[in-house]
Design an enzyme around this catalytic site. Structure first.
Site, PDB file in Angstrom:
ATOM      1  N   CYS A 109      46.234 -18.259  18.685  1.00 48.71           N
ATOM      2  CA  CYS A 109      46.861 -18.039  17.381  1.00 48.71           C
ATOM      3  C   CYS A 109      48.323 -17.633  17.550  1.00 48.71           C
ATOM      4  O   CYS A 109      48.635 -16.695  18.285  1.00 48.71           O
ATOM      5  CB  CYS A 109      46.116 -16.963  16.603  1.00 48.71           C
ATOM      6  SG  CYS A 109      46.836 -16.634  14.969  1.00 48.71           S
ATOM      7  N   LYS A 148      39.855 -20.698  23.268  1.00 48.90           N
ATOM      8  CA  LYS A 148      40.831 -21.599  22.645  1.00 48.90           C
ATOM      9  C   LYS A 148      42.226 -21.068  22.957  1.00 48.90           C
ATOM     10  O   LYS A 148      42.507 -19.884  22.749  1.00 48.90           O
ATOM     11  CB  LYS A 148      40.616 -21.671  21.130  1.00 48.90           C
ATOM     12  CG  LYS A 148      41.458 -22.762  20.437  1.00 48.90           C
ATOM     13  CD  LYS A 148      41.020 -22.934  18.982  1.00 48.90           C
ATOM     14  CE  LYS A 148      41.689 -24.146  18.335  1.00 48.90           C
ATOM     15  NZ  LYS A 148      43.127 -23.980  18.130  1.00 48.90           N
ATOM     16  N   ASN A 209      43.262 -30.398  20.774  1.00 54.16           N
ATOM     17  CA  ASN A 209      43.521 -29.987  19.404  1.00 54.16           C
ATOM     18  C   ASN A 209      45.003 -30.203  19.090  1.00 54.16           C
ATOM     19  O   ASN A 209      45.857 -30.009  19.938  1.00 54.16           O
ATOM     20  CB  ASN A 209      43.138 -28.506  19.253  1.00 54.16           C
ATOM     21  CG  ASN A 209      43.446 -27.914  17.900  1.00 54.16           C
ATOM     22  OD1 ASN A 209      43.927 -26.788  17.811  1.00 54.16           O
ATOM     23  ND2 ASN A 209      43.178 -28.637  16.830  1.00 54.16           N
TER      24      ASN A 209
END
Length: 342
Positions: A109, A148, A209
């Protein structure tokens, strides 16, 4: 597009069978229970909860229970974010206790409120600390743990391959890589070729992604990255069926449940709106739903009048909002943009 064929195949993640390889990305404030249920119904292979702050979860803060609550789907995957190993471990135990089948650790993030607390992609600045969090989570639960990440903090520190390799050695069962650095945020074009270096560094599944919104782009990212699966985020705005549409395209099929007329779209949007009100309650639900309503309008009825749009996005009366939604979306199909994954 032969590259797409492998996306239709199941994927094993630590003994958990994922039905196909086109995933819905975790998105804060977006991939809540109603959204995940829709994405799964349309055929997304895997759907992930919105990011949950481990410290808040460990302390029992209000609202965290809704983010980790099992929604009845075959695979329940919860993403945790945090900086403290104790909180990450406790958050993982709580999530697993609520039925999480997979725990994902957020190290990607880019938001300042997250990186400012040295969580999210800021963890890529300190791989030793990042590994301590991974080890804490793996040691706390029996379910598979995934990570991630981004390519790195900036262009001078593209350390995703190193983090992925160390994560695999610690016991992580899959890694997802967004093809940008933290400092890029969402600017520019995702670098799918850079993800190939992560794929070369590990033997566990790698998920690519970033900037995938069509079957053509899905084929390109597979070709350039060599990834085992793809994860799609922002392309779902106003189209919860996007991952399912791309998954269906691998079989030259149409994803189930996509509204095919103005009336069907009106019913779909109203149902989504009502489910959010039921989940959050009227006051919070009204606020939470507005971004989704705005995206539906942007994607499918961009010519709606300013007055209608303002009324839909500012009204505190759900009944009035529903009437307006039906008025806007029930029009002739040719006035709408009913795109699946074009």
């Amino acid at each position: 597009m032969p590259e797409l064929s492998k996306l239709a195949a199941p994927l094993d993640v630590g003994g958990i069978r994922i039905r196909n390889r086109v995933f819905l990305a975790p998105m804060s404030g977006i991939t809540d229970e109603p959204f995940r249920q829709r994405a799964h119904a349309h055929g997304a292979g895997l759907v992930v909860s919105e990011m949950v702050a481990s410290g808040e979860l460990a302390k029992g803060r209000a609202g965290c229970d809704l983010r980790i609550r099992h929604s009845g789907l075959p695979v329940h995957m919860v993403q945790l974010a945090g900086r403290e190993a104790l909180h990450m471990a406790e958050g993982a135990r709580i999530a697993a206790g609520e039925g999480a089948d997979i725990i994902d650790i957020n190290m990607g993030c880019p938001a300042k409120k997250v990186t400012g607390g040295y969580a999210g992609s800021a963890l890529m600045l300190d791989l030793d600390h990042a590994l301590s969090l991974i080890e804490a989570v793996i040691g706390a639960v029996e379910v598979p743990v995934t990570v991630k990440m981004r390519l790195g903090w900036d262009e001078s520190a593209l350390n995703a391959p190193i983090l992925a390799r160390r994560a695999e050695q610690a016991g992580v069962r899959m890694v997802t890589v967004h093809g940008r650095t933290r400092c890029q945020f969402y600017q520019g074009k995702a670098d799918w070729r850079a993800i190939a270096r992560v794929k070369e560094a590990v033997s566990i599944p790698v998920v690519a992604n970033g900037d995938v919104s069509s079957p053509t782009e899905a084929a390109e990212v597979l070709d350039q990255s060599g990834a085992d699966a793809i994860m799609i985020g922002r392309a779902h705005y106003g189209a919860p069926w996007m991952a399912g549409s791309i998954a269906a395209a691998t079989l030259e099929q149409v994803a189930p449940g996509i509204p095919a007329s103005g009336q069907a779209l009106a019913d779909y949007v109203v149902s989504h709106y009502e489910d959010m009100l039921a989940l959050y309650g009227k006051e919070s639900g009204l606020r939470q739903a507005r971004k989704h309503l705005g995206w539906y309008l942007d994607r499918h009825a961009s010519s709606v009048s300013h007055e209608h749009r303002k009324a839909i996005l500012t009204s505190f009366e759900p009944e009035r909002v529903i009437v307006l939604l039906r008025d806007v979306f029930s029009g002739a199909p040719e006035t709408l943009s009913l795109r699946s994954a074009a």
